[in-house]
Design a protein around this motif. Structure first.
Motif, mmCIF file in Angstrom:
data_model
loop_
_atom_site.group_PDB
_atom_site.id
_atom_site.type_symbol
_atom_site.label_atom_id
_atom_site.label_comp_id
_atom_site.label_asym_id
_atom_site.label_seq_id
_atom_site.Cartn_x
_atom_site.Cartn_y
_atom_site.Cartn_z
ATOM 1 N N ILE A 211 8.962 16.948 9.177
ATOM 2 C CA ILE A 211 9.113 16.661 7.743
ATOM 3 C C ILE A 211 7.737 16.586 7.074
ATOM 4 O O ILE A 211 6.826 15.927 7.570
ATOM 5 C CB ILE A 211 9.883 15.344 7.519
ATOM 6 C CG1 ILE A 211 11.293 15.477 8.111
ATOM 7 C CG2 ILE A 211 9.947 14.985 6.025
ATOM 8 C CD1 ILE A 211 12.120 14.204 8.056
ATOM 9 N N THR B 262 9.805 15.983 14.045
ATOM 10 C CA THR B 262 10.937 16.564 13.315
ATOM 11 C C THR B 262 10.478 17.289 12.048
ATOM 12 O O THR B 262 11.280 17.590 11.186
ATOM 13 C CB THR B 262 11.957 15.466 12.978
ATOM 14 O OG1 THR B 262 11.250 14.322 12.493
ATOM 15 C CG2 THR B 262 12.756 15.070 14.197
ATOM 16 N N ALA C 18 6.145 4.952 4.910
ATOM 17 C CA ALA C 18 6.142 5.526 6.255
ATOM 18 C C ALA C 18 7.527 6.081 6.567
ATOM 19 O O ALA C 18 7.668 7.010 7.360
ATOM 20 C CB ALA C 18 5.741 4.471 7.268
ATOM 21 N N ARG D 134 5.908 15.821 3.384
ATOM 22 C CA ARG D 134 6.052 15.231 2.041
ATOM 23 C C ARG D 134 4.752 14.492 1.730
ATOM 24 O O ARG D 134 3.952 14.252 2.647
ATOM 25 C CB ARG D 134 7.261 14.270 1.985
ATOM 26 C CG ARG D 134 7.172 13.173 3.023
ATOM 27 C CD ARG D 134 8.424 12.307 3.135
ATOM 28 N NE ARG D 134 8.236 11.384 4.254
ATOM 29 C CZ ARG D 134 7.610 10.217 4.192
ATOM 30 N NH1 ARG D 134 7.132 9.805 3.022
ATOM 31 N NH2 ARG D 134 7.434 9.458 5.252
ATOM 32 N N LYS E 280 2.955 15.900 8.833
ATOM 33 C CA LYS E 280 2.767 16.349 7.450
ATOM 34 C C LYS E 280 1.311 16.329 7.014
ATOM 35 O O LYS E 280 0.929 16.979 6.066
ATOM 36 C CB LYS E 280 3.575 15.444 6.512
ATOM 37 C CG LYS E 280 3.047 14.020 6.458
ATOM 38 C CD LYS E 280 3.774 13.167 5.439
ATOM 39 C CE LYS E 280 5.090 12.640 5.923
ATOM 40 N NZ LYS E 280 4.989 11.728 7.082
ATOM 41 N N TYR F 139 17.488 9.960 9.713
ATOM 42 C CA TYR F 139 17.136 11.067 8.828
ATOM 43 C C TYR F 139 17.654 12.352 9.446
ATOM 44 O O TYR F 139 17.908 12.425 10.665
ATOM 45 C CB TYR F 139 15.636 11.112 8.569
ATOM 46 C CG TYR F 139 14.781 11.282 9.810
ATOM 47 C CD1 TYR F 139 14.430 12.546 10.265
ATOM 48 C CD2 TYR F 139 14.330 10.177 10.524
ATOM 49 C CE1 TYR F 139 13.656 12.701 11.395
ATOM 50 C CE2 TYR F 139 13.556 10.324 11.654
ATOM 51 C CZ TYR F 139 13.215 11.589 12.086
ATOM 52 O OH TYR F 139 12.463 11.740 13.210
ATOM 53 N N VAL G 135 9.995 5.707 8.371
ATOM 54 C CA VAL G 135 10.720 5.485 9.617
ATOM 55 C C VAL G 135 10.523 4.028 10.007
ATOM 56 O O VAL G 135 9.429 3.499 9.921
ATOM 57 C CB VAL G 135 10.173 6.421 10.706
ATOM 58 C CG1 VAL G 135 10.764 6.099 12.047
ATOM 59 C CG2 VAL G 135 10.466 7.856 10.315
ATOM 60 N N TYR H 163 3.698 9.101 -0.985
ATOM 61 C CA TYR H 163 3.224 7.775 -0.554
ATOM 62 C C TYR H 163 2.847 6.947 -1.777
ATOM 63 O O TYR H 163 2.748 7.470 -2.885
ATOM 64 C CB TYR H 163 2.053 7.940 0.412
ATOM 65 C CG TYR H 163 2.523 8.364 1.805
ATOM 66 C CD1 TYR H 163 2.479 7.476 2.866
ATOM 67 C CD2 TYR H 163 3.054 9.628 2.041
ATOM 68 C CE1 TYR H 163 2.928 7.842 4.136
ATOM 69 C CE2 TYR H 163 3.510 9.999 3.289
ATOM 70 C CZ TYR H 163 3.442 9.100 4.338
ATOM 71 O OH TYR H 163 3.906 9.465 5.576
ATOM 72 N N THR I 286 4.372 7.405 13.016
ATOM 73 C CA THR I 286 5.578 8.233 12.968
ATOM 74 C C THR I 286 5.465 9.351 11.924
ATOM 75 O O THR I 286 6.419 10.078 11.725
ATOM 76 C CB THR I 286 6.781 7.359 12.585
ATOM 77 O OG1 THR I 286 6.506 6.749 11.316
ATOM 78 C CG2 THR I 286 7.023 6.266 13.611
ATOM 79 N N GLY I 287 4.287 9.467 11.256
ATOM 80 C CA GLY I 287 4.279 10.356 10.091
ATOM 81 C C GLY I 287 3.115 11.297 9.971
ATOM 82 O O GLY I 287 2.762 11.688 8.858
ATOM 83 N N MET J 284 16.201 11.541 4.175
ATOM 84 C CA MET J 284 15.786 10.372 4.953
ATOM 85 C C MET J 284 16.535 9.159 4.405
ATOM 86 O O MET J 284 16.563 8.938 3.202
ATOM 87 C CB MET J 284 14.278 10.154 4.832
ATOM 88 C CG MET J 284 13.494 11.361 5.324
ATOM 89 S SD MET J 284 11.720 11.105 5.237
ATOM 90 C CE MET J 284 11.487 9.830 6.464
HETATM 91 O O1 PYC Z 1 6.982 10.649 8.106
HETATM 92 O O2 PYC Z 1 8.434 11.773 6.967
HETATM 93 C C1 PYC Z 1 8.074 11.193 7.984
HETATM 94 C C2 PYC Z 1 8.954 11.194 9.144
HETATM 95 C C3 PYC Z 1 10.219 11.632 9.170
HETATM 96 C C4 PYC Z 1 10.656 11.436 10.440
HETATM 97 C C5 PYC Z 1 9.684 10.904 11.170
HETATM 98 N N1 PYC Z 1 8.625 10.754 10.351
#
Ligand code: PYC
Ligand code: FAD
Length: 402
Positions: free
Chosen positions: A67, A65, A398, A69, A357, A270, A400, A72, A353-354, A263
């Motif tokens: 995103i 999706t 993270a 950023r 980025k 989100y 999610v 962290y 999940t991240g 989010m």
């Molecule tokens: O890591 O920012 C994230 C994210 C948003 C949706 C899935 N992962």
């Protein structure tokens, strides 16, 4: 050039695999392609093949999706994610390929008192790390995102962590841009080429077996996200990873109504609006390990139910399509960029999940690690940290739910 679509040059070459490469990267997702690109650009290593069992960018890179950023908590994370975010800012120019980076701003909502404390702490940590984020109150949240109901009965919005230079980019374009640049440097990107075995001699990697034959190499990088455990098993070691489906969905396109990314991690949802007008929506991972690339049905209901309180207008939207990807989740929710027990064999995985980025920063660090045996960007992310108890706990950042 447009007549009958004739005369177009290929964006990346289609060639049969060669017999030997200095470096083979397994997995033509964003991280694999970026690793190859920076091997060439920063270290002059261009005798490289990227092997992909499906099609380029068809894994999580083309399913996420988008995103971006870098908010962290821990220092090594802030360093690699901020490196990536800053590289994203100039990536269209660098690759001469429009990756549609849109620094529209990301808010992570605080909807419990724990989150208020957690995000204030992150904002302080970020200011020490040189990452620009700020804690904002509920009225500022409402100003940034007027369609939001900040007074929800269950989870009122108490504020948020705001990163004004976060945003989104076009995911396929990131893969395609890196792929074209790799081809321009003379690298081979070989699709429909599944790695089925890893050859070793005297504890050192010597090549791979694939569905297109055996290929020798000097160094090997495994960059296969949700299938990293399968590849590690071929090489004879285990990775501390679980593979689970994470899904997302988009609505029918509507007029512009939201120009930031939001989010809402307490309720597991989100949302952002794509350039086409679709509302891009996602939630948490499936609650069980699997390789289905679909995502379970009840999650869609749970995600939408959670988001409707904060975004009442989505109850009126029709959903257009849904999909899933297999994400590779580590115990501390941080990635693994590491040497392995096999000499010359490296892994880049656990982005869970991240990882979208992180693509440029990860590629930069992984290339340095593979070329020189050490990189300041990846030093903390070695797999030995799980044995040594040096976790990089990012279970909150993270974002999610896992
Ligand atoms: O890591 O920012 C994230 C994210 C948003 C949706 C899935 N992962
Ligand atoms: P992939 O793109 O999956 O590439 C790995 C490749 O390896 C695949 O193409 C696969 O076919 C190939 N492969 C596997 N096995 C073999 C083999 N044996 N031989 C050859 N090739 C093989 N991250 C964010 O930062 N922001 C987000 O908003 C975000 N949203 C997400 C939403 C969803 C629904 C999903 C699923 C993920 C999301 N992510 C997000 C996570 C992000 O997508 C991943 O972390 C990232 O794309 C991983 O990139 P990769 O290059 O490592 O993996």
């Amino acid at each position: 050039a447009l007549r009958n679509h004739e005369g177009w040059g290929r964006t990346w070459a289609r060639r049969p695999p060669g017999k030997r490469y200095d470096v083979i990267i397994v997995g033509a997702g964003g991280h694999g392609l970026a690793t190859a690109y920076y091997l060439g650009k920063n270290h002059g290593i261009t005798n490289v093949a990227i092997l992909e069992k499906g099609w380029l960018g068809g894994g999580n890179t083309g399913r996420n999706t988008t995103i971006i950023r870098s908010n962290y908590l821990q220092d090594p994370s802030a360093a690699i994610y901020e490196k990536a975010r800053s590289l994203y800012e100039g990536l269209s120019q660098e690759l001469n390929y429009n990756i549609m980076f849109s620094p529209r701003g990301v808010i992570m909502l605080a909807q419990t008192h724990h989150e208020v404390r957690g995000y204030k702490r992150t904002a302080h940590a970020n200011s020490l790390q040189g990452v620009t984020t700020e804690w904002i109150g509920p009225q500022r949240v409402k100003q940034l995102c007027p369609i939001m109901n900040i007074e929800g009965p269950r989870y009122p919005v108490l504020g948020g962590l705001w990163q004004a230079r976060g945003g989104t980019a076009r995911h396929d374009a990131v893969a395609w841009g890196y792929a074209r640049a790799c081809t321009d440097m003379g690298m081979d990107i070989i699709q429909k080429c599944e790695v089925t075995g890893i050859a070793q001699s005297g504890g050192k990697v010597t090549g791979v077996q694939t569905t297109q034959g055996d290929i020798a190499c000097g160094k090997l990088g495994l960059v296969t996200a949700g299938h990293s455990g399968v590849l590690a098993q071929m090489a004879g070691f285990r990775l501390p990873l679980e593979s689970v489906a994470l899904q997302a969905l988009v609505s029918e396109p509507i007029k512009p109504c939201m120009d930031v990314v939001v989010m809402a991690n307490t309720v597991h949802g989100y949302m952002s609006q794509s350039d086409k007008g679709e509302m891009v929506i996602g939630g948490g991972t499936d609650g069980y390990n699997n390789y289905t690339q679909r995502g379970s049905f009840q999650h869609i209901e749970e995600t939408l139910r959670a988001l409707v309180e904060t975004f009442p207008m989505i109850s009126r939207l029709k959903m257009l399509r849904q999909w899933g990807g297999i994400v590779d989740v580590t115990g501390d929710r941080s990635p693994i960029l590491s040497k392995t027990p096999v000499d010359g064999l490296f892994v880049n995985c656990g982005w869970g999940t991240g990882g979208f980025k992180a693509i440029p920063g990860s590629g930069w660090g992984m290339a340095e690690l593979m070329a020189k045996g050490h990189s300041p960007l990846t030093a903390a992310f070695g797999m030995e940290r799980f044995r040594e108890g040096r976790f990089i706990d990012e279970s909150v950042a993270a974002g999610v739910a896992h």
